[in-house]
Design a protein around this motif. Sequence first.
Motif, PDB file in Angstrom:
ATOM      1  N   LEU A 170       0.812  -1.091   0.322  1.00 61.99           N
ATOM      2  CA  LEU A 170       0.120  -0.220   0.120  1.00 61.99           C
ATOM      3  C   LEU A 170       0.947   1.157   0.034  1.00 61.99           C
ATOM      4  CD1 LEU A 170      -2.901   0.008   2.005  1.00 61.99           C
ATOM      5  CD2 LEU A 170      -1.622   2.549   1.538  1.00 61.99           C
ATOM      6  N   VAL A 171       0.737   1.818  -0.962  1.00 62.44           N
ATOM      7  CA  VAL A 171       1.914   3.090  -0.861  1.00 62.44           C
ATOM      8  C   VAL A 171       0.804   4.059  -0.802  1.00 62.44           C
ATOM      9  CG1 VAL A 171       3.537   4.425  -2.576  1.00 62.44           C
ATOM     10  CG2 VAL A 171       3.169   1.849  -3.097  1.00 62.44           C
ATOM     11  N   PRO A 212       2.131   8.835   6.554  1.00 60.46           N
ATOM     12  CA  PRO A 212       2.949   7.984   6.939  1.00 60.46           C
ATOM     13  C   PRO A 212       1.788   7.143   7.901  1.00 60.46           C
ATOM     14  CG  PRO A 212       4.437   9.081   6.359  1.00 60.46           C
ATOM     15  CD  PRO A 212       3.720   9.644   6.380  1.00 60.46           C
ATOM     16  N   GLU A 213       1.072   8.128   8.175  1.00 64.50           N
ATOM     17  CA  GLU A 213       0.558   8.384   9.378  1.00 64.50           C
ATOM     18  C   GLU A 213      -1.156   7.700   9.062  1.00 64.50           C
ATOM     19  OE1 GLU A 213       0.026  11.923  12.159  1.00 64.50           O
ATOM     20  OE2 GLU A 213       2.345  11.564  12.520  1.00 64.50           O
ATOM     21  N   ARG A 214      -1.791   8.573   8.152  1.00 64.84           N
ATOM     22  CA  ARG A 214      -2.858   7.945   7.295  1.00 64.84           C
ATOM     23  C   ARG A 214      -2.789   6.654   6.520  1.00 64.84           C
ATOM     24  NH1 ARG A 214      -4.703  13.189   4.252  1.00 64.84           N
ATOM     25  NH2 ARG A 214      -5.814  14.662   6.201  1.00 64.84           N
ATOM     26  N   GLY A 215      -1.376   6.569   5.770  1.00 67.80           N
ATOM     27  CA  GLY A 215      -1.100   5.042   5.944  1.00 67.80           C
ATOM     28  C   GLY A 215      -1.740   3.775   6.879  1.00 67.80           C
ATOM     29  N   VAL A 221      -3.224   0.666   7.498  1.00 70.16           N
ATOM     30  CA  VAL A 221      -2.774  -0.637   7.130  1.00 70.16           C
ATOM     31  C   VAL A 221      -3.157  -1.378   7.759  1.00 70.16           C
ATOM     32  CG1 VAL A 221      -0.464  -2.055   7.511  1.00 70.16           C
ATOM     33  CG2 VAL A 221      -0.399  -0.549   5.664  1.00 70.16           C
ATOM     34  N   ALA A 222      -2.802  -0.916   9.120  1.00 73.57           N
ATOM     35  CA  ALA A 222      -3.874  -1.336  10.851  1.00 73.57           C
ATOM     36  C   ALA A 222      -4.576  -2.249  10.390  1.00 73.57           C
ATOM     37  CB  ALA A 222      -3.478  -0.781  11.508  1.00 73.57           C
ATOM     38  N   VAL A 245       4.278   1.002   2.019  1.00 77.98           N
ATOM     39  CA  VAL A 245       5.053   2.141   1.776  1.00 77.98           C
ATOM     40  C   VAL A 245       4.707   4.046   1.935  1.00 77.98           C
ATOM     41  CG1 VAL A 245       6.795   2.744  -0.111  1.00 77.98           C
ATOM     42  CG2 VAL A 245       6.178   0.292   0.606  1.00 77.98           C
ATOM     43  N   ALA A 246       5.897   4.204   2.467  1.00 77.39           N
ATOM     44  CA  ALA A 246       5.471   5.866   2.255  1.00 77.39           C
ATOM     45  C   ALA A 246       6.123   6.930   1.407  1.00 77.39           C
ATOM     46  CB  ALA A 246       5.407   6.378   3.776  1.00 77.39           C
TER      47      ALA A 246
END
Length: 87
Positions: free
Chosen positions: A31-32, A36-39, A43-44, A53-54
């Motif tokens: 998942l790109v 990074p926090e939203r990503g 993912v969680a 992958v940020a």
Amino acid sequence: MASTVVVTGGNRGIGYAVCERLAGEGFKVLLVARDPERGARAVASIEGDVELVAGDLTTIASVRRLARDAELAGRVWKEAEALTSAG
């Protein structure tokens, strides 16, 4: 070994739904996401084999940097499929 799929814009909207569906069907999902926090939250919240992958894909230089960083981290597979949903 599960097929690997790279999804850009995977932290929300259609990209998120695609990540959920593919992970649920047994794919390894990369998942790109730009943020990074939203990503990480995305993912969680997805069950299955999903990795963040940020990275920002708005310029060629940033795409090259992201590809280089992912390769150095061992997160790029020779037979990965790509799906972009970033608008």
